[in-house]
Write a protein that holds these residues in place. Structure first.
Motif, PDB file in Angstrom:
ATOM      1  N   UNK A   5      24.774   5.564 -43.364  1.00 22.52           N
ATOM      2  CA  UNK A   5      24.073   4.981 -42.223  1.00 22.52           C
ATOM      3  C   UNK A   5      23.362   6.079 -41.444  1.00 22.52           C
ATOM      4  N   UNK A   6      22.144   5.787 -41.016  1.00 21.37           N
ATOM      5  CA  UNK A   6      21.328   6.739 -40.257  1.00 21.37           C
ATOM      6  C   UNK A   6      21.444   6.437 -38.772  1.00 21.37           C
ATOM      7  N   UNK A   7      21.708   7.483 -37.976  1.00 23.41           N
ATOM      8  CA  UNK A   7      21.875   7.333 -36.529  1.00 23.41           C
ATOM      9  C   UNK A   7      20.915   8.287 -35.822  1.00 23.41           C
ATOM     10  N   UNK A   8      20.200   7.755 -34.849  1.00 24.70           N
ATOM     11  CA  UNK A   8      19.336   8.567 -33.989  1.00 24.70           C
ATOM     12  C   UNK A   8      20.043   8.730 -32.649  1.00 24.70           C
ATOM     13  N   UNK A   9      20.208   9.973 -32.216  1.00 20.03           N
ATOM     14  CA  UNK A   9      20.840  10.286 -30.933  1.00 20.03           C
ATOM     15  C   UNK A   9      19.751  10.735 -29.976  1.00 20.03           C
ATOM     16  N   UNK A  10      19.540   9.984 -28.891  1.00 21.38           N
ATOM     17  CA  UNK A  10      18.517  10.310 -27.901  1.00 21.38           C
ATOM     18  C   UNK A  10      19.196  10.649 -26.575  1.00 21.38           C
ATOM     19  N   UNK A  11      19.116  11.917 -26.203  1.00 19.95           N
ATOM     20  CA  UNK A  11      19.707  12.388 -24.950  1.00 19.95           C
ATOM     21  C   UNK A  11      18.944  13.640 -24.525  1.00 19.95           C
ATOM     22  N   UNK A  31      22.441  12.035 -39.229  1.00 19.29           N
ATOM     23  CA  UNK A  31      22.066  12.074 -37.812  1.00 19.29           C
ATOM     24  C   UNK A  31      20.740  12.776 -37.574  1.00 19.29           C
ATOM     25  N   UNK A  32      19.955  12.227 -36.661  1.00 15.69           N
ATOM     26  CA  UNK A  32      18.741  12.870 -36.169  1.00 15.69           C
ATOM     27  C   UNK A  32      18.824  12.883 -34.653  1.00 15.69           C
ATOM     28  N   UNK A  33      18.227  13.889 -34.032  1.00 16.15           N
ATOM     29  CA  UNK A  33      18.274  14.020 -32.580  1.00 16.15           C
ATOM     30  C   UNK A  33      16.885  13.881 -31.978  1.00 16.15           C
ATOM     31  N   UNK A  34      16.832  13.285 -30.776  1.00 19.31           N
ATOM     32  CA  UNK A  34      15.588  13.171 -30.011  1.00 19.31           C
ATOM     33  C   UNK A  34      15.863  13.654 -28.596  1.00 19.31           C
ATOM     34  N   UNK A  35      14.949  14.488 -28.063  1.00 23.95           N
ATOM     35  CA  UNK A  35      15.183  15.109 -26.762  1.00 23.95           C
ATOM     36  C   UNK A  35      14.796  14.245 -25.570  1.00 23.95           C
ATOM     37  N   UNK A  36      14.132  13.132 -25.793  1.00 16.89           N
ATOM     38  CA  UNK A  36      13.811  12.225 -24.697  1.00 16.89           C
ATOM     39  C   UNK A  36      13.404  10.865 -25.267  1.00 16.89           C
ATOM     40  N   UNK A  37      13.047   9.948 -24.382  1.00 18.60           N
ATOM     41  CA  UNK A  37      12.699   8.605 -24.819  1.00 18.60           C
ATOM     42  C   UNK A  37      11.470   8.541 -25.700  1.00 18.60           C
ATOM     43  N   UNK A  38      10.456   9.300 -25.364  1.00 17.61           N
ATOM     44  CA  UNK A  38       9.228   9.305 -26.157  1.00 17.61           C
ATOM     45  C   UNK A  38       9.494   9.845 -27.560  1.00 17.61           C
ATOM     46  N   UNK A  39      10.255  10.921 -27.644  1.00 19.46           N
ATOM     47  CA  UNK A  39      10.599  11.499 -28.951  1.00 19.46           C
ATOM     48  C   UNK A  39      11.436  10.529 -29.774  1.00 19.46           C
ATOM     49  N   UNK A  40      12.288   9.757 -29.119  1.00 20.74           N
ATOM     50  CA  UNK A  40      13.102   8.768 -29.834  1.00 20.74           C
ATOM     51  C   UNK A  40      12.219   7.701 -30.481  1.00 20.74           C
ATOM     52  N   UNK A  41      11.243   7.212 -29.747  1.00 20.16           N
ATOM     53  CA  UNK A  41      10.347   6.191 -30.298  1.00 20.16           C
ATOM     54  C   UNK A  41       9.493   6.749 -31.428  1.00 20.16           C
TER      55      UNK A  41
END
Length: 143
Positions: A5-11, A31-41
């Protein structure tokens, strides 16, 4: 071989993001990481996730904006919202996120066992997840 399962962590907090991603990596998630809301999208547009772990208070699109966008564009993606609160208490923020479509909520500090179990449960309900990741975790508190 079953797909993980692939999980994106946005924080926006790099320490919190690394801790959360580390817990999920140890539990066998991709797991993939995003540093903010825009990066998550942007990350979701490039590569869909089974589960998004979404901090409610972030710059460049807060968790509420991101949650609404995810549920509109990727309705099968499960979202676990997390928060330590801000001007609103964590309970208020998480209640609001649940009303806007979050599949699960959790206040910080996260309890590793409960957190990993919640992500596993959500990943198991995702149509993209082919198999539940293996690995046990204790319920020790993580920041």
């Amino acid at each position: 071989m079953p797909q993980t399962a692939r999980v994106l962590v946005a924080d926006h907090d790099p320490v919190q993001r690394a801790i959360v991603a580390g817990m999920l990596d140890l539990a066998g998630f991709d797991c993939e990481e995003a540093l903010d809301g825009e990066a998550a999208l942007q990350a979701l547009a490039c590569r869909p996730a089974d589960v998004v772990v979404l901090e409610m208070l972030m710059p460049n699109k807060d968790g509420i904006e991101v949650l609404i966008h995810i549920k509109r564009e990727w309705p099968d993606t499960k979202v676990l919202t997390i928060s330590a609160g801000g001007l609103m208490s964590p309970a208020q923020l998480l209640h609001l996120s649940r009303a806007l479509g979050a599949d699960a909520t959790m206040a910080k500090p996260l309890r590793r066992g409960a957190f990993v179990a919640a992500v596993r449960d959500l990943a198991g309900r995702s149509p993209r997840a082919a198999a539940e990741p293996a690995g046990a975790a204790s319920d020790a508190a993580w920041p």
